[in-house]
Design a protein around this motif. Sequence first.
Motif, short mmCIF file in Angstrom:
data_model
loop_
_atom_site.label_atom_id
_atom_site.label_comp_id
_atom_site.label_asym_id
_atom_site.label_seq_id
_atom_site.Cartn_x
_atom_site.Cartn_y
_atom_site.Cartn_z
N MET A 1 29.26 29.35 31.02
CA MET A 1 30.30 29.80 32.72
C MET A 1 30.74 28.27 32.94
SD MET A 1 29.07 31.82 36.02
CE MET A 1 27.28 32.40 34.87
N SER A 2 32.59 28.99 32.14
CA SER A 2 33.48 27.51 33.12
C SER A 2 34.51 28.49 32.81
CB SER A 2 33.63 26.66 31.25
OG SER A 2 35.05 26.78 31.11
N LEU A 3 35.28 27.29 34.02
CA LEU A 3 36.92 28.05 34.10
C LEU A 3 37.81 28.39 32.60
CD1 LEU A 3 38.24 28.84 36.35
CD2 LEU A 3 38.60 26.61 37.05
N LEU A 361 41.00 32.72 32.56
CA LEU A 361 40.87 33.53 34.18
C LEU A 361 40.02 34.83 33.47
CD1 LEU A 361 43.88 33.77 36.75
CD2 LEU A 361 42.29 32.20 36.58
N PHE A 362 38.94 34.23 34.20
CA PHE A 362 37.80 36.03 33.47
C PHE A 362 38.54 37.50 34.34
CE2 PHE A 362 33.90 38.09 35.75
CZ PHE A 362 33.64 38.02 33.85
N ALA A 364 37.16 40.50 35.24
CA ALA A 364 36.48 41.64 35.07
C ALA A 364 36.07 42.84 34.78
CB ALA A 364 36.43 42.06 36.61
N PRO A 365 35.63 43.00 33.70
CA PRO A 365 34.92 44.29 32.91
C PRO A 365 35.64 45.63 34.58
CG PRO A 365 33.11 44.13 33.19
CD PRO A 365 33.74 42.32 33.77
N PRO A 366 36.77 46.55 33.76
CA PRO A 366 37.11 47.60 34.40
C PRO A 366 36.32 48.58 35.10
CG PRO A 366 37.63 48.32 32.86
CD PRO A 366 37.23 46.71 32.51
N LEU A 367 36.06 48.88 36.53
CA LEU A 367 34.71 49.65 36.74
C LEU A 367 34.86 50.75 36.34
CD1 LEU A 367 35.78 49.38 40.38
CD2 LEU A 367 33.86 48.60 39.49
N SER A 368 34.53 51.46 36.02
CA SER A 368 33.46 52.37 34.82
C SER A 368 34.23 54.12 35.35
CB SER A 368 32.05 52.71 34.81
OG SER A 368 31.79 52.74 36.27
N ASN A 369 34.23 53.75 37.03
CA ASN A 369 35.05 54.90 37.35
C ASN A 369 36.67 54.85 38.23
OD1 ASN A 369 33.79 53.54 39.54
ND2 ASN A 369 33.25 54.70 40.89
N LEU A 384 24.32 61.14 47.63
CA LEU A 384 24.23 60.15 48.30
C LEU A 384 23.28 61.18 49.94
CD1 LEU A 384 26.75 57.70 47.42
CD2 LEU A 384 24.20 57.22 47.42
#
Lengths: 879, 454
Positions: A1-3, A361-362, A364-369, A384
């Motif tokens: 993990m690194s920048l 830049l990391f 983030a994987p896109p949100l699934s929904n 819920l």
Amino acid sequence: MSLFQAIEFWTTFCDNEETFDQNSLKISRLNEQYDLIITGSHIGVLRIFKSGTEIDDRGVLQEFKPTDLLLEKDLQSAIIQVDVGKLVSGSQKIQIATLHSKTVKVCSFVTKAGETDHGHQYILKQIYEHKLRRTPSNFVIGPFGKSANRDFICVQSLDGLLTFFEQECFSFCCFLPKFLLPGPLVYLDYNDCFVTGGSTWMLQCFTYKALSDAGEASTQQDISGNKVTEEWVYNTGEEIFNMVVLPNHQKRDNFILALGHKHLYCCNGKGKLLFMKRLECPTSCFSAYLLGDDAKVVSLIVSETKTLLVYGNTTLLWAAQLSFLPVALSRASFPNIKGALVMLSEEGKHHCAYLGTEPHLFAAPPLSNQQLDLDKSEEELNRLYKIIRSRLSEEANRTSTSLEKDLVINLVVDPHLRTNIHPHNLESTDENEKANLMCHVSVELIPHVTFEELQLAVKVQSPLKTSIEAEFYTEVRETISFECDVFFEEALEVVSLEVMVVITCVSNVTFSRVLKKTATLPLKMAVQTCEPRKSGENRITLDLNKDALPLARLFPDFLGENKLSSFSNAVAFKNVNGCGEPVTILLAKSSQRYRLQSDSLSSLNIFLSYMKERLKQFYDNDPGFLITYSAALPVEPIVSFAREHFEIVQEIKRLLDLLTQLAAQYRAIEKRLITKFKDKNPTPVSQFVTLIDDTYEDINESLKRLKYEKGKLNAARNKLECSLNLLISLSRSMDISEDILQSIESVFEPHIYDIEGQSWEDTTDASLCYLLRTVLYKSEKDKLRTIHISFEEIKDFSKFEEHLTQVIERISSFANTSTTENKIEDEYEEIKNEPEQTKEVRSLSAGMETIGSQYGEASLRAISARKSLLKRRHKVSDV
Amino acid sequence: MDPLQEALSLFRRRNFNDCITKCTVILEKQPLDQATWCLKMKALTQRVYVDDIESDRIFVSDLNDENVIASAPRPGTSLKVPATTTSIGLTTRPLTSAGCPLTGTTRPDNDTTIDSPLLNRLKTARPFTSQSARAIRIGTAAILSQKEGPFIQISRLNLSKYAKDPCLSKALFEYLYNHEGDVRNAMELATKALEYTEFKDWWWKVQLVKCYIALNSIRDAEKHLRSALKQQHHLDTYMRLIKLYLRLDQPMSAKEICCAGLQVFPNDTSILTELARLNESILNTDLAVKLYKELAEEDAMNLEAIASVGLYHFYNSQPELALKYYRRILSMGAHFPELYNNLGLCCLYSQQLDLTLSCFQRAVELATDSTSKAEIWYNVSHVALAAGDIELALHCLTLCLSEDSNHAPAFNNLAVLQEKIGNRQLAKVHFNSAKQLQPDLPEAKKNIELLEGN
């Protein structure tokens, strides 16, 4: 993990199934202008690459071209290590040395300049080879013995033999001491010594001179050398996997960088630690170089998490993520790029990379929904909501339903009494045996929900006792029936005939609840009829506003006993166990009145409660029906009971103090006796025996008295409890407002506890003062009384007596006691004249005069009370 | 290539399984080959090796601890007695059940089951190989690898003979201690080897200490560590001594050792980390943050340092600053629900409401275990409260409790909301549950008092 991420600009890989390890990569200029990458695989292929770091028209570094592979040659034997050096005598050119399983080969890399466009031709020419008698593990090349412009080879075998070759010829060989498995071996040029990290988990340093001395007489066949001793050792305490030597030109010394599996060590050539660094991750490979003039050691370490860490001494300078895990790493300088990273993976991927300063830049994987799917969202929302609803409904269930609905209690008191079979403290006389009865009580619990825990307790007030006091149930789902018997434990007067069932339960939704139910025991259990008496010191007259019930209907259980018939207007009772005084109950013929009389106030208690209950029952709890008691409350008997109680308590306290003193005395004698025994010069101890015997007797005596006094206290307490209960019953029948009544009831609570250090008088006195100050105040002065903050111990009974009298009198005065004495007098005259009156009843008339006089007294008090009331009203109007 | 050569190369490449198979083949042919035997032993050890310094759990409350010095220590001299702190902030920094402040990261040595009111934990950057209990790992690994019987019959070993072989003894000790988990024999070997080396090898002293600590003979361990330090300064020894004092609940002594260690190894990250953690746990927060900052300067990749500084700023009412630190962690590639949760909270309190919900959305999506799910829903309820949506807050808290029914602050907050919408009875019940679950929760106590007062 690194920048950051290392950026690879040149990549190639081997097609064959080849393996490489940390010794398979060497970066050297050989005889060219820029660094070349030399690799030798475990199946024996030697490759030499140049990195074509040419920048094309677009300003991008060119990737791998087939022409970058300058040479590829199968040497037929596994290459264990490649290295370079000036290995040919008389030549300043750098040759390539390869270590094989049986030989060391030295080859020359020759470039033939091409005359046409197809480029140069590169040839690898073997110059010489040395046969090795033992299987080698690694070798080191260097100018041993500080020889200028010449490099020698030192081969370490798997069993610890160092074989030295001075270029083309064999020099000598010797064994390393304390050897088991080969470790990395390096040569320190400034110090002219070898350092190895061997199986002893220490860095061992041997000077070249020591080694050559030891192996002086050796030949390749005969290795009978002397033992070598270390120059210095440094105890690392862990196995060393890799070592790198760097020159420290300023100090004419070397840096030794050694990598263990937990730490990185840096020593100087004398074996002194310069710094060490704890590594958080296992490492796969490492390399180091010097930076700048201040000789900063820069180490490149690749951890198993594929992160390249660049440390300047111990400070982390840079971290970059790699795309694969290399086994060998080196730094090279190429055209356009100085200090590129060359990495080699286990399966033969060759990479050249630079540290990208552009932060990666990391993302983030896109949100699934991301695309809101309405159906799915609704489904999730419903799911819920379902959880929420199920919880909420549970909660609602918990609080709304009452326990009475969930749990039905049936409490049944058996009216038929039987002879007691349980142990008791009654004196066993024949009469007592007969009178000692017990009453059967059964409880039935019908649960409508499941209870996790349930405790059932049956309470009666002393001297009554239940055979089973409490029972505990778990997981209650079905009907429970509980049975027990109530009997007399001691020969005392009954305070209350009430039996109370208390149920504490925890339902399956973890709520704890308490439920109570009471029932009355039959009167027959406590009393039996006797001859009516004509007089009694204490009398109580009850007025009814409806027709009085005949005595036979009032006490149906006793019908026929002692001439009790439906026409009798007098009946007398005594306690079954003979304590207390008989009570006579008279019915006034013409008016709706009852009179209870007895020599003891405490004996009246139970009848008063019973009659009130019975009458109320008869008139079916009609709210219009009233039983009134209009005379003043009895003061003198209560005060005398209280005094008796107080005196006994005082006596018990005195006895306890005495006991403490005697016990202390006894112990002191004992101690003294022991010291006497321990004395070296024995002295007679007979006087101690006398002392100890006397003290013992005293203790016994006071214990006996204490027991006796405790029994007395029990009786006194019982009497006091009875009279207090009576007091409350009477107050209820008086015209007193509800809130005052509550206060009175709480003060005269008929349960007396005499705990050590605080007796009933102490607490009651505080409560009495409170009453006098607040609800029962007479004048403004009363309000200014000092407030009791703590419960002080009462020493002086007269003060308490005064308070008690005052309170009881004021209660009477608060109720509008009417003076109807004369009327009562007339009524009882009538009783006297009744024809069917028994002799005993007739003789009552003699006592009537005294009644009159007593009531006269009471009325006087009442008048004085009214006067004071009037005075107060007057005062108020003045203000 | 020679098979032993190959095995050595495999060992260097940390390809332990292949190395073991290779060695087994060699040993079948030459059963008495000591070098191969040693290599196989080392490979077996390395395969199950656990960094025991990092994983050494400190049992803060051990009833049977006979090494306790003072039952009522002075403030600041013990980790067991919760110190009182007066912090004025957004929210006071929650303490764990043991009274220590919440740390910025979860570490193998701190209790992972503690319930924290505000989830501000991050998973550590260090690999998690050392997290599970050592003995269990060893046991399972030993069973897996040796189907036909153990590699070494320990009972048949002549320990005194091996103690005299400097090349074998150390590897054998590591094998006995780490692979077999046989502390008794390992200790015997260490004692004999130490005698053989005339007490001159610090390494054996440290190994003996490992055995002493495993046998809970802390004072002997301390003596040996001190003597090892006199012989040679080594980070390992310092770290063990620090851990030992922490175990003895003597933070002041641990601090002293930290300082002494830092003199020898200036700016060493592992000692700095310990010192920072130590200061944090005795509520010396300002110094701890200073040290964490120093640590971050020395090792800019240290997630623990960054997360701790972030946490400090968060509880110091500087959510914007905390946000910067957490974003840094995010850009380093961390991708855990806890991080998104923390980012969401920072966004919420620094009024960047547009990002708040998407952060929590990610956190909810990523969370797998029920504890973190519960914490996230609990925090979402705070978002709902900030928006004034009591209904949503109620729902979030209910979801939180359905994930973790032991969440005391959620019960407390639920009770407050229930009280607000008029369900006093229910509120009381919830307050009581909260108090029962966490008796030292001040909010619940106070609220019950208030409710009963009315």
